[in-house]
Design a protein around this motif. Structure first.
Motif, mmCIF file in Angstrom:
data_model
loop_
_atom_site.group_PDB
_atom_site.id
_atom_site.type_symbol
_atom_site.label_atom_id
_atom_site.label_comp_id
_atom_site.label_asym_id
_atom_site.label_seq_id
_atom_site.Cartn_x
_atom_site.Cartn_y
_atom_site.Cartn_z
ATOM 1 N N ILE A 146 0.839 -1.200 0.000
ATOM 2 C CA ILE A 146 0.000 0.000 0.000
ATOM 3 C C ILE A 146 0.877 1.253 0.000
ATOM 4 O O ILE A 146 0.572 2.233 -0.688
ATOM 5 C CB ILE A 146 -0.990 -0.031 1.184
ATOM 6 N N ARG A 147 1.998 1.193 0.700
ATOM 7 C CA ARG A 147 2.892 2.361 0.671
ATOM 8 C C ARG A 147 3.408 2.608 -0.749
ATOM 9 O O ARG A 147 3.611 3.744 -1.154
ATOM 10 C CB ARG A 147 4.049 2.156 1.664
ATOM 11 N N SER A 148 3.554 1.523 -1.491
ATOM 12 C CA SER A 148 4.081 1.656 -2.863
ATOM 13 C C SER A 148 3.056 2.257 -3.819
ATOM 14 O O SER A 148 3.421 2.799 -4.857
ATOM 15 C CB SER A 148 4.546 0.298 -3.392
ATOM 16 N N ILE A 149 1.767 2.166 -3.487
ATOM 17 C CA ILE A 149 0.761 2.728 -4.402
ATOM 18 C C ILE A 149 0.186 4.040 -3.891
ATOM 19 O O ILE A 149 -0.395 4.802 -4.644
ATOM 20 C CB ILE A 149 -0.398 1.727 -4.667
ATOM 21 N N ASP A 150 0.315 4.302 -2.599
ATOM 22 C CA ASP A 150 -0.232 5.543 -2.031
ATOM 23 C C ASP A 150 0.651 5.901 -0.832
ATOM 24 O O ASP A 150 0.301 5.646 0.328
ATOM 25 C CB ASP A 150 -1.698 5.320 -1.613
ATOM 26 N N ALA A 151 1.782 6.529 -1.146
ATOM 27 C CA ALA A 151 2.885 6.658 -0.180
ATOM 28 C C ALA A 151 2.455 7.234 1.166
ATOM 29 O O ALA A 151 2.903 6.773 2.225
ATOM 30 C CB ALA A 151 3.997 7.513 -0.789
ATOM 31 N N ASP A 152 1.597 8.225 1.127
ATOM 32 C CA ASP A 152 1.193 8.867 2.382
ATOM 33 C C ASP A 152 -0.137 8.348 2.918
ATOM 34 O O ASP A 152 -0.734 8.977 3.796
ATOM 35 C CB ASP A 152 1.137 10.380 2.182
ATOM 36 N N PHE A 153 -0.605 7.260 2.326
ATOM 37 C CA PHE A 153 -1.893 6.693 2.739
ATOM 38 C C PHE A 153 -2.995 7.755 2.644
ATOM 39 O O PHE A 153 -3.878 7.851 3.505
ATOM 40 C CB PHE A 153 -1.818 6.130 4.161
ATOM 41 N N ASP A 154 -2.926 8.582 1.599
ATOM 42 C CA ASP A 154 -3.928 9.642 1.447
ATOM 43 C C ASP A 154 -5.310 9.077 1.196
ATOM 44 O O ASP A 154 -6.296 9.558 1.735
ATOM 45 C CB ASP A 154 -3.548 10.538 0.264
ATOM 46 N N LEU A 155 -5.376 8.083 0.325
ATOM 47 C CA LEU A 155 -6.688 7.521 0.000
ATOM 48 C C LEU A 155 -6.818 6.108 0.563
ATOM 49 O O LEU A 155 -7.861 5.727 1.069
ATOM 50 C CB LEU A 155 -6.887 7.494 -1.523
ATOM 51 N N ILE A 156 -5.757 5.351 0.474
ATOM 52 C CA ILE A 156 -5.779 3.952 0.925
ATOM 53 C C ILE A 156 -4.793 3.794 2.075
ATOM 54 O O ILE A 156 -3.622 4.147 1.951
ATOM 55 C CB ILE A 156 -5.344 2.989 -0.201
ATOM 56 N N SER A 157 -5.277 3.245 3.164
ATOM 57 C CA SER A 157 -4.403 3.021 4.318
ATOM 58 C C SER A 157 -4.443 1.556 4.723
ATOM 59 O O SER A 157 -5.497 0.920 4.693
ATOM 60 C CB SER A 157 -4.868 3.887 5.498
ATOM 61 N N PRO A 158 -3.303 1.023 5.100
ATOM 62 C CA PRO A 158 -3.337 -0.308 5.720
ATOM 63 C C PRO A 158 -4.002 -0.204 7.092
ATOM 64 O O PRO A 158 -4.045 0.884 7.691
ATOM 65 C CB PRO A 158 -1.864 -0.681 5.888
ATOM 66 N N ILE A 159 -4.517 -1.296 7.563
ATOM 67 C CA ILE A 159 -5.090 -1.338 8.919
ATOM 68 C C ILE A 159 -4.772 -2.702 9.517
ATOM 69 O O ILE A 159 -4.944 -3.733 8.857
ATOM 70 C CB ILE A 159 -6.609 -1.031 8.889
ATOM 71 N N LEU A 160 -4.244 -2.698 10.727
ATOM 72 C CA LEU A 160 -3.892 -3.959 11.392
ATOM 73 C C LEU A 160 -5.186 -4.678 11.757
ATOM 74 O O LEU A 160 -6.090 -4.077 12.346
ATOM 75 C CB LEU A 160 -3.041 -3.681 12.628
ATOM 76 N N THR A 161 -5.250 -5.984 11.439
ATOM 77 C CA THR A 161 -6.529 -6.682 11.512
ATOM 78 C C THR A 161 -6.419 -8.050 12.172
ATOM 79 O O THR A 161 -6.465 -9.087 11.496
ATOM 80 C CB THR A 161 -7.126 -6.798 10.089
ATOM 81 N N PRO A 162 -6.254 -8.069 13.491
ATOM 82 C CA PRO A 162 -6.417 -9.354 14.176
ATOM 83 C C PRO A 162 -7.901 -9.729 14.079
ATOM 84 O O PRO A 162 -8.756 -8.949 14.497
ATOM 85 C CB PRO A 162 -6.023 -9.040 15.618
ATOM 86 N N ARG A 163 -8.210 -10.876 13.516
ATOM 87 C CA ARG A 163 -9.616 -11.180 13.207
ATOM 88 C C ARG A 163 -10.504 -10.965 14.430
ATOM 89 O O ARG A 163 -11.403 -10.161 14.419
ATOM 90 C CB ARG A 163 -9.759 -12.603 12.688
ATOM 91 N N PHE A 164 -10.259 -11.743 15.446
ATOM 92 C CA PHE A 164 -10.824 -11.503 16.778
ATOM 93 C C PHE A 164 -10.032 -12.362 17.733
ATOM 94 O O PHE A 164 -9.322 -13.279 17.300
ATOM 95 C CB PHE A 164 -12.340 -11.705 16.850
ATOM 96 N N ALA A 165 -10.094 -12.066 19.005
ATOM 97 C CA ALA A 165 -9.179 -12.685 19.956
ATOM 98 C C ALA A 165 -9.083 -14.203 19.812
ATOM 99 O O ALA A 165 -7.968 -14.755 19.794
ATOM 100 C CB ALA A 165 -9.558 -12.285 21.386
#
Lengths: 488, 488
Positions: free
Chosen positions: B203-222
Motif C-alpha cells: 500500500i505504501r508503494s501505491i499511495d505513499a502517504d496513505f492519502d486515500l488507501i491506508s493499511p489497517i492492522l486486523t487481528p480477526r478476533f481474539a
C-alpha cells in the motif's frame, strides 16, 4: 371495468417456486403451467417444455396453438405466487417513513388522522390511491386487504381503482364513531353503518360476486368504535358473512385504554368477541400483546392474525410471537401496515419478519447464557426461516384472507396470481474495458441489488432475494391471469 | 493509479444537508460549495447562486470561470456527505443474505471461511472485490474499513482496486493463526506478521502517504489469534501508529470462548488491552455484550465502536446499546458487516440502527407497563432518531476511522466526499392516458421507491429517504473531488 376474462389461454414455462407448507419451498424446474381464459390453473406438469406441452397438454385441454400466449422464465428467473398484504392503509401511503419517535396513539393524532381526513378530496384520493396500487403491484402484491378512510366516495374510488388496475382487494370503509378527532369521525353508529352499507352496495355494483374486489367490515379498533357501532357491525357480519378487519393488542397504552373503556370485557379479544366480530373471516392486525387466554379465544373462533413487523419495530410496539400463534393454531399472514410500516413491500415485511423473530431469540444483555437446553431449544424455535416468512407472505396470507382455495400457490384449480422474479447475474471477470463497464451498468440498472455469481444453490438465491430484493426483481405480475404490471 | 488531483476546480450549488452534531441535521439551502483541484472544500457560502459565486467567490479564490466545473442539485435533490462503512468484509460480499439460521461461530465455519479461502484465487478476488466496491460506491459509501482475507496478493489487489475505482479505504490483511480451519489459517504468528507487513509495504508503494488507501492492522478476533500474534501486532501498532480493527463481544458463545481461552484476562476488552491493541485508532466491531467495566476501559483508551445492526439481527447476536456507548463517551459509527450483515448499504444500516434501537425500548411481552416515569424516560432515550443514525453514518463514522478532520461534513478544509441524492416526485393527478403512464414508469425507474408528493417538509423527505431509499436515489458520488459513481 376490468375484463372478466383473458383473451387467450396461457402457457407458463420454466422454474416455479412456491411454499407447499410452512418451512418448505418446492422448486418445480422445467415445468409447464397452463392457465385458461378465466385465469384458472388447469395443468401443472413437471419435465415439460413448450413442444411437449403443445403435443400432449393442448389436445387434452382442447387448446389450439394460436389461441395460447406463452411466457417463459428465462435462465435465472422464476415464477412465484403473488404476495398477499393482509393489512395496509392505502390513504396513509404518502406518510411511509414519516413517524418520528411517535408511538401508536400520538402517531395517530400527529400523522395519520390529518392525512386520512384530507382524502375526502377525490382528486387527492385518486392521486394517492393510484400511486399506492401501482407501487404495491410493482412489489408483487396481487392481493391487498385495504383500510380506506371514513369517506364513502373516496373509499368507493379505491375499489374502482383496484378493479381497473387489476389488483385483488378487500376494501374497507373505516368505521370510527368514537374518540377520534372532531374533524375526522363518523357522526353516529347508525351513520357509520349506513356509510358501510353504501360502500358494500357500490362494490356489488362493480363486481357483483366480489370476484376480484370484496367489501370488508372495518371497525378501526375497539377504542375508536362505540358499542353500538360494534354491535351493529357484528349484526351486519352475521347478515352478510362479509369479512372483518381490525386491530388488536398493538401497543401497551392501547391495552390500557381498552381496559378502561370496556371494564366489563375479560380482555381485548373478548371485546370483539362479544359483539360477534371474532369469526373465521376476521383479520386481526398486530396481536403483539395477547395473553394465553386471548390467543385460545382467537384460535377457537378461527380468526386470523396479520403480522406487521416493519410497523411494530417502527412504532416501538413490540414483537408478535408468530411461532406461538402458529403453535396455538392461529393462521398468520404478513401485513405492510403502511404507514405505521415504512415500506409498501411485502418482501420487506418478510425480511423483517425473519429479523424480528431473531430478536425474540436473543440472549439477555448480560452476556450470560444461563438457560437449560430445553429453554435453548424453545428459543431457537421462535426464529423464522426464509422459507417460513415466504410461506406467510403467500399461502399463509391466503388463509388469512380466506382465499386459501383460490390463491397462494401453484395448484390446479387455483387462480394465476403470480410474479416473475429475475435476479442479477454478476458478469464474469471484468476485463476492465469501458464498453464492458457500460454493459454492467445497464444490467445493474435492470436487475436491482441481488447479485448472483453463479455458484449459488437455488435456496441461496432465494435467500439473497429475500434479503436484498426489491421491485426491480419483479419483472411481471399477474392477477387472475391478467398482466397487471411489468418492468421495461 | 488514480489521479492525485482533479483537472478543474468545482462549484457545487443547491441544497446541502449534513449532520452538525448528534441529532441535528443542518439544511443549507441555496448554498455554494467550492472545491479546489486537490479535492478540498475552500468555501461554503449560503444565499449564493452561480452568478454571485462567479462574481464574488471566484476572484477571492483566484479561479477563472473556464477552469471550473459546476454541479447543481436540482429541485428536490440535495448533497449529503458520503457514507462511511466502518466495518465490512469485502471477500464475504458474494454471501450477502446467505446465513440460514446460523449464529456467529457456526456461520464462520459454514459460510465464511470457505468463501474467504476461495479468494486465494486472484481472478475470483478481482471479480468479487470489483463488484463489492462498485456496489458500495453506488450506495454512497465513500470510505470503507475493509477486512480482506489472509492472502497477501488478493489483499493487495483489493487495495489496488479501491485506489483505481476511487474509494477511500482502509484495507486489512486478516491475521488469524489460531482456531481457524486447517485450510484457512496463518502458519504462525511470525508468518502472520510478515504477511501483514507485506501488505503495508504494498500500500505504501501505491499511495505513499496513505492519502486515500491506508493499511489497517486486523487481528480477526481474539479467539482466532495466538497471544504471540496479538503481542506482535501490538508492537507493530506502536511502531507504525497504524489503525487497528477487530471484533468484540458479538455473541454469547464467543464470550465464553474468550473467557476459556484467556483465563488471565479480566474480560474481553482486557484481552486486547494487554496486547496494546486498544488505542485511539482501534475500531471494535459489534460491542453488544460489553460490561460496564469494559466500556469504561474502551472509553478511557479512546477506542471506537462500529455498530452493525443488520448483522446483529441476522445472526441473532443481540442489540448494541448505542446510547449507552455514546453516553460513556465512546465514538460510534455504522458498519454493514457484510456478510454477517445482509446488505452492503450504509443507508440500510442506518435504517436498522433506528429500528433495533426501538427494540431496546420495547415493553415486556406481558403488556404491562409497570415502570416508573424515570425508567420510562430512560427507555425512551435509547431510541435513535433519523437525524442520529445519519450522524452515525457520516460524522460519527469519520470519528471512528479517525478522519474527523477530513470527512463527514461540509466545512471549509474538509475533502469533498459526497453524494448527490435525488428523490422521486409523484406526478400530479394522473389523467389516465397511456403516454402519461409511460412517463411515470420512466420516472419510477429512475428515482426508486421514495415517493415525494410535494407537501412534505424537508425533514419528512429525509425520513422517507432513510426508510425507503436505495441506490437509485444516489445520483452521483465523489471522493476527494473525483466523480467515482454516477447513475445514468
Amino acid at each position: 371495468m376490468a375484463p372478466l376474462g383473458n383473451e387467450k389461454n396461457q402457457l407458463y414455462l420454466g422454474l416455479f417456486i412456491h411454499s407447499v407448507k410452512l418451512g418448505e419451498l418446492q422448486y418445480l424446474h422445467d415445468t409447464a403451467v397452463c392457465v385458461d381464459k378465466s385465469g384458472k390453473i388447469v395443468a401443472v406438469e413437471q419435465q415439460y417444455d413448450q413442444k411437449k406441452a403443445e403435443e400432449t397438454l393442448y389436445p387434452k385441454l382442447g387448446w389450439k396453438t394460436d389461441d395460447v400466449t406463452v411466457t417463459i422464465a428465462k435462465e435465472g428467473q422464476f415464477f412465484f405466487p403473488g404476495f398477499i398484504d393482509t393489512h395496509i392503509h392505502a390513504p396513509q401511503y404518502p406518510n411511509v417513513g414519516i413517524f418520528g419517535k411517535s408511538t401508536l396513539l400520538d402517531w395517530l393524532n400527529t400523522y395519520t388522522f390529518p392525512m386520512e381526513a384530507s382524502l375526502s378530496s377525490l382528486p387527492k384520493a385518486r392521486r394517492v390511491y393510484t400511486r399506492c396500487i401501482q407501487r404495491t403491484l410493482a412489489y408483487g402484491t396481487t392481493t391487498a386487504a385495504y383500510y380506506a378512510t371514513i369517506h364513502v366516495p373516496s373509499t368507493n374510488l379505491l375499489a374502482d381503482l383496484c378493479l381497473s388496475l387489476g389488483q385483488r382487494a378487500f376494501v374497507g370503509r373505516v368505521c370510527m364513531d368514537n374518540l377520534g378527532p372532531d374533524y375526522y369521525l363518523d357522526e353516529s353508529a347508525s351513520q357509520s353503518l349506513a356509510a358501510t352499507r353504501a360502500t358494500i352496495d357500490h362494490i356489488r355494483s362493480i363486481d357483483a360476486d366480489f370476484d376480484l374486489i370484496s367489501p370488508i367490515l372495518t371497525p378501526r379498533f375497539a377504542p375508536a368504535c362505540s358499542v353500538d357501532a360494534m354491535a351493529q357491525l357484528g349484526a351486519l357480519h352475521k347478515e352478510t358473512n362479509l369479512p372483518i378487519q381490525t386491530h388488536i393488542a398493538e401497543n401497551v397504552d392501547e391495552l390500557k385504554l381498552v381496559r378502561d373503556m370496556f371494564p366489563d370485557s375479560k380482555n381485548y379479544a373478548d371485546v370483539y368477541d362479544r359483539f360477534g366480530l371474532l369469526g373465521k373471516r376476521t383479520i386481526l392486525a398486530h396481536a403483539i400483546h395477547l395473553s394465553d387466554e386471548e390467543v385460545d379465544l382467537v384460535a377457537s373462533r378461527g380468526s386470523k392474525v396479520s403480522h406487521c413487523p416493519c410497523s411494530n419495530s417502527a412504532l416501538t410496539s413490540g414483537v408478535a410471537r408468530v411461532r406461538w400463534l402458529l403453535d396455538k393454531g392461529v393462521g398468520v399472514g404478513l401485513g405492510t401496515d403502511v404507514s405505521g410500516g415504512y415500506s409498501p413491500s411485502v418482501l420487506d415485511a418478510a425480511r423483517q419478519a425473519a429479523l424480528v423473530s431473531n430478536h425474540l431469540a436473543m440472549p439477555s444483555r448480560t452476556g450470560e447464557k444461563q438457560i437449560d437446553a430445553e429453554a435453548e431449544d424453545d428459543r431457537e424455535r421462535v426464529r423464522l426461516s426464509v422459507e417460513e416468512v415466504l410461506h406467510l407472505a403467500t399461502r399463509g396470507g391466503a388463509e388469512v384472507v380466506c382465499l386459501g382455495e383460490k390463491i397462494g400457490g401453484f395448484e390446479v384449480g387455483k387462480e394465476w396470481d403470480a410474479q416473475l422474479i429475475g435476479l442479477g447475474l454478476v458478469p464474469d471477470e471484468d476485463d476492465g474495458t469501458e464498453s464492458k463497464q457500460d454493459e454492467d451498468q445497464d444490467q445493474e440498472h435492470d436487475t436491482g441489488n441481488v447479485d448472483i455469481f453463479g455458484w449459488e444453490r437455488w435456496e441461496d438465491r432465494v435467500a439473497k432475494w429475500v434479503f436484498n430484493g426489491d421491485d426491480r426483481n419483479v419483472k411481471k405480475v399477474w392477477v387472475r391471469g391478467r398482466l397487471v404490471h411489468q418492468r421495461r
